[in-house]
Scaffold this active site. Structure first.
Site, PDB file in Angstrom:
ATOM      1  N   TYR A   1      31.190 -31.514  -3.505  1.00  0.00           N
ATOM      2  CA  TYR A   1      32.485 -31.098  -2.930  1.00  0.00           C
ATOM      3  C   TYR A   1      32.411 -31.200  -1.408  1.00  0.00           C
ATOM      4  CZ  TYR A   1      35.779 -28.133  -0.618  1.00  0.00           C
ATOM      5  OH  TYR A   1      36.711 -27.672   0.274  1.00  0.00           O
TER       6      TYR A   1
ATOM      7  N   LYS B   1      34.315 -33.872   1.616  1.00  0.00           N
ATOM      8  CA  LYS B   1      35.022 -33.504   2.852  1.00  0.00           C
ATOM      9  C   LYS B   1      34.432 -34.265   4.041  1.00  0.00           C
ATOM     10  CE  LYS B   1      38.024 -30.764   1.112  1.00  0.00           C
ATOM     11  NZ  LYS B   1      39.449 -31.191   1.062  1.00  0.00           N
TER      12      LYS B   1
ATOM     13  N   SER C   1      36.863 -28.637   5.729  1.00  0.00           N
ATOM     14  CA  SER C   1      36.229 -27.354   5.451  1.00  0.00           C
ATOM     15  C   SER C   1      35.042 -27.128   6.369  1.00  0.00           C
ATOM     16  CB  SER C   1      35.756 -27.336   3.992  1.00  0.00           C
ATOM     17  OG  SER C   1      34.925 -26.233   3.748  1.00  0.00           O
TER      18      SER C   1
HETATM   19  C1  WQD Z   1      31.975 -15.803   0.150  1.00  0.00           C
HETATM   20  C2  WQD Z   1      30.786 -14.849   0.206  1.00  0.00           C
HETATM   21  C3  WQD Z   1      29.115 -15.325  -1.459  1.00  0.00           C
HETATM   22  C4  WQD Z   1      31.560 -14.326  -4.924  1.00  0.00           C
HETATM   23  C5  WQD Z   1      33.600 -21.524  -0.467  1.00  0.00           C
HETATM   24  C6  WQD Z   1      33.498 -23.000  -0.253  1.00  0.00           C
HETATM   25  C7  WQD Z   1      34.314 -23.392   0.940  1.00  0.00           C
HETATM   26  C8  WQD Z   1      35.718 -22.920   0.749  1.00  0.00           C
HETATM   27  C9  WQD Z   1      35.739 -21.408   0.562  1.00  0.00           C
HETATM   28  C10 WQD Z   1      37.035 -24.642  -0.252  1.00  0.00           C
HETATM   29  C11 WQD Z   1      29.450 -15.563   0.004  1.00  0.00           C
HETATM   30  C12 WQD Z   1      29.748 -13.954  -1.690  1.00  0.00           C
HETATM   31  C13 WQD Z   1      31.114 -14.555  -3.636  1.00  0.00           C
HETATM   32  C14 WQD Z   1      31.015 -13.239  -5.659  1.00  0.00           C
HETATM   33  C15 WQD Z   1      29.633 -12.671  -3.785  1.00  0.00           C
HETATM   34  N1  WQD Z   1      36.290 -23.541  -0.360  1.00  0.00           N
HETATM   35  N2  WQD Z   1      30.176 -13.733  -3.082  1.00  0.00           N
HETATM   36  N3  WQD Z   1      30.070 -12.447  -5.058  1.00  0.00           N
HETATM   37  O1  WQD Z   1      31.078 -19.840  -0.593  1.00  0.00           O
HETATM   38  O2  WQD Z   1      31.819 -18.983   1.696  1.00  0.00           O
HETATM   39  O3  WQD Z   1      33.045 -20.853   0.632  1.00  0.00           O
HETATM   40  O4  WQD Z   1      34.945 -21.147  -0.606  1.00  0.00           O
HETATM   41  O5  WQD Z   1      37.331 -25.221   0.763  1.00  0.00           O
HETATM   42  O6  WQD Z   1      34.288 -24.791   1.042  1.00  0.00           O
HETATM   43  O7  WQD Z   1      32.152 -23.309   0.015  1.00  0.00           O
HETATM   44  O8  WQD Z   1      33.269 -18.573  -0.300  1.00  0.00           O
HETATM   45  O9  WQD Z   1      34.318 -16.721  -1.526  1.00  0.00           O
HETATM   46  O10 WQD Z   1      32.633 -18.191  -2.751  1.00  0.00           O
HETATM   47  O11 WQD Z   1      31.835 -16.599  -1.021  1.00  0.00           O
HETATM   48  O12 WQD Z   1      28.770 -11.931  -3.255  1.00  0.00           O
HETATM   49  O13 WQD Z   1      31.353 -12.970  -6.853  1.00  0.00           O
HETATM   50  O14 WQD Z   1      30.895 -13.918  -0.874  1.00  0.00           O
HETATM   51  O15 WQD Z   1      27.713 -15.270  -1.701  1.00  0.00           O
HETATM   52  O16 WQD Z   1      28.488 -14.904   0.796  1.00  0.00           O
HETATM   53  P1  WQD Z   1      32.168 -19.538   0.363  1.00  0.00           P
HETATM   54  P2  WQD Z   1      33.054 -17.531  -1.491  1.00  0.00           P
END
Ligand code: WQD
Length: 338
Positions: free
Chosen positions: A150, A154, A125
């Site tokens: 998590y 990785k 990741s």
């Molecule tokens: C994306 C953006 C949030 C939800 C994570 C893991 C990564 C991988 C992918 C496994 C961010 C914003 C989110 C919401 C929001 N997972 N957001 N409202 O955090 O980039 O990555 O998932 O491998 O390892 O860290 O993905 O989709 O959670 O967030 O504003 O209800 O959307 O703050 O900027 P993230 P995400």
């Protein structure tokens, strides 16, 4: 016909990768403990490709079960997805994450070594980079102390694999995913979040479907053009195809080192507000959202330099953000009917 073991093969990325493996002529056997997936996905894969993969429900934390599996199945390579993957949950339950994500990997590697299986694709990741110092993020960017157990699993996983490749003459490629989204064109497989979605896109589609009242945008005070955080959202089918590209590199002995790692993204950064606008445009739905405070542990911006994967794996993301968001929406609409 080469036989490939896919651990976690009924999961979101795993199932899409099994479809691409079968389309590429590989024989597939799936191990999954069904802790974060549904057995119905096996039939959906079969409907898409016409080929039912072999399946064994198995918990990779059970060492003897892993040993028994490898004594019965001769495989040419392994794609390892099986792991717990919820960032927030990992902070609450670190020991479960280390036991599962690291323990399973060690047992898997031990059996691969015992059976002279030396081709491994590892699901890693972009989390390993933390907030990179410069963008786009290249593979030379230093890894940063993980923000969550998590993310740490990785980083540790990559280290274990690197050292195993060196010591036991194994070959492995770690694929550092950016943000996988969307669903298969057939709309027969897609993301199946359990409970309240942690990730942005399933929360967006559930809000549009009326399952969630309102989307919370976690912060609009980041140092970005519109103040919301930027990520590299890649269609899950493009991501799946990167696994085939990596596997072929290993099976054809084209890798220059025992352990290699590649960013897998589109190279395009998109903010949360841009996601909302693009989703509204391609779905025709008005999205109900509000700006709230930042989510702890979130970084400002991450998008990939993909030149290494483009050149060495001969792979490039082809699907647009619109295609990915529309497929996610169609998948959501189909699930709402079920
Ligand atoms: C994306 C953006 C949030 C939800 C994570 C893991 C990564 C991988 C992918 C496994 C961010 C914003 C989110 C919401 C929001 N997972 N957001 N409202 O955090 O980039 O990555 O998932 O491998 O390892 O860290 O993905 O989709 O959670 O967030 O504003 O209800 O959307 O703050 O900027 P993230 P995400």
């Amino acid at each position: 016909m080469k036989k490939i073991l896919v651990t976690g093969g009924l999961g979101f990325i795993g199932s899409h990768t099994v479809v691409e493996l079968q389309k590429s002529g590989f024989d597939v056997v799936i191990i999954d403990d069904l802790s974060n997936s549904k057995i119905e996905v096996l039939d959906s894969i079969t409907e898409i490709t016409g080929i039912k993969p072999e399946f064994q429900k198995l918990d990779l934390r059970e060492k003897t079960e892993v040993q028994n599996f490898f004594s019965k199945h001769k495989v040419d390579g392994v794609i390892h997805f099986a792991a717990f993957k919820a960032v927030g949950e990992s902070v609450q339950k670190p020991l479960e994450y280390y036991e599962n994500n690291i323990g399973s990997l060690v047992y898997l590697l031990q059996e691969m070594r015992n059976h002279n299986i030396d081709n491994l694709i590892f699901s890693s990741s972009c989390t390993v980079y933390g907030q990179a110092n410069s963008l786009p993020i290249t593979e030379n960017a230093p890894t940063k102390p993980a923000e969550s157990p998590y993310g740490n699993t990785k980083q540790i996983g990559e280290e274990i694999i690197k050292e195993s490749c060196k010591a036991y003459n194994m070959n492995a490629i770690a694929l550092r995913y950016f943000n996988p989204i969307g669903a298969h064109d057939s709309i027969k497989i897609g993301e199946l979040p359990i409970g309240v979605p942690q990730n942005l896109i399933p929360y967006v589609t559930q809000t549009a479907a009326g399952i969630r009242e309102e989307l919370s945008v976690f912060g609009d005070d980041y140092d970005t053009p519109d103040g919301t955080a930027i990520r590299d959202y890649i269609h899950v089918v493009d991501l799946a195809k990167a696994h085939i590209a990596g596997l072929n590199r290993l099976l054809q002995n084209k890798n220059s080192k025992g352990f290699e790692y590649y960013n897998v993204g589109t190279g395009i950064g998109t903010s949360v507000l841009e996601i909302i606008k693009t989703f509204e445009k391609c779905s025709g739905e008005k999205l109900n959202y509000k700006i709230v405070g930042r989510r702890e542990g979130d970084i400002t911006s991450a998008y990939a330099s993909t030149s290494n994967a483009n050149d060495e794996l001969n792979w490039k993301a082809e699907k647009s953000l619109e295609e990915a968001l529309l497929s996610a929406w169609k998948w959501q609409q189909k699930r709402k009917q079920e």
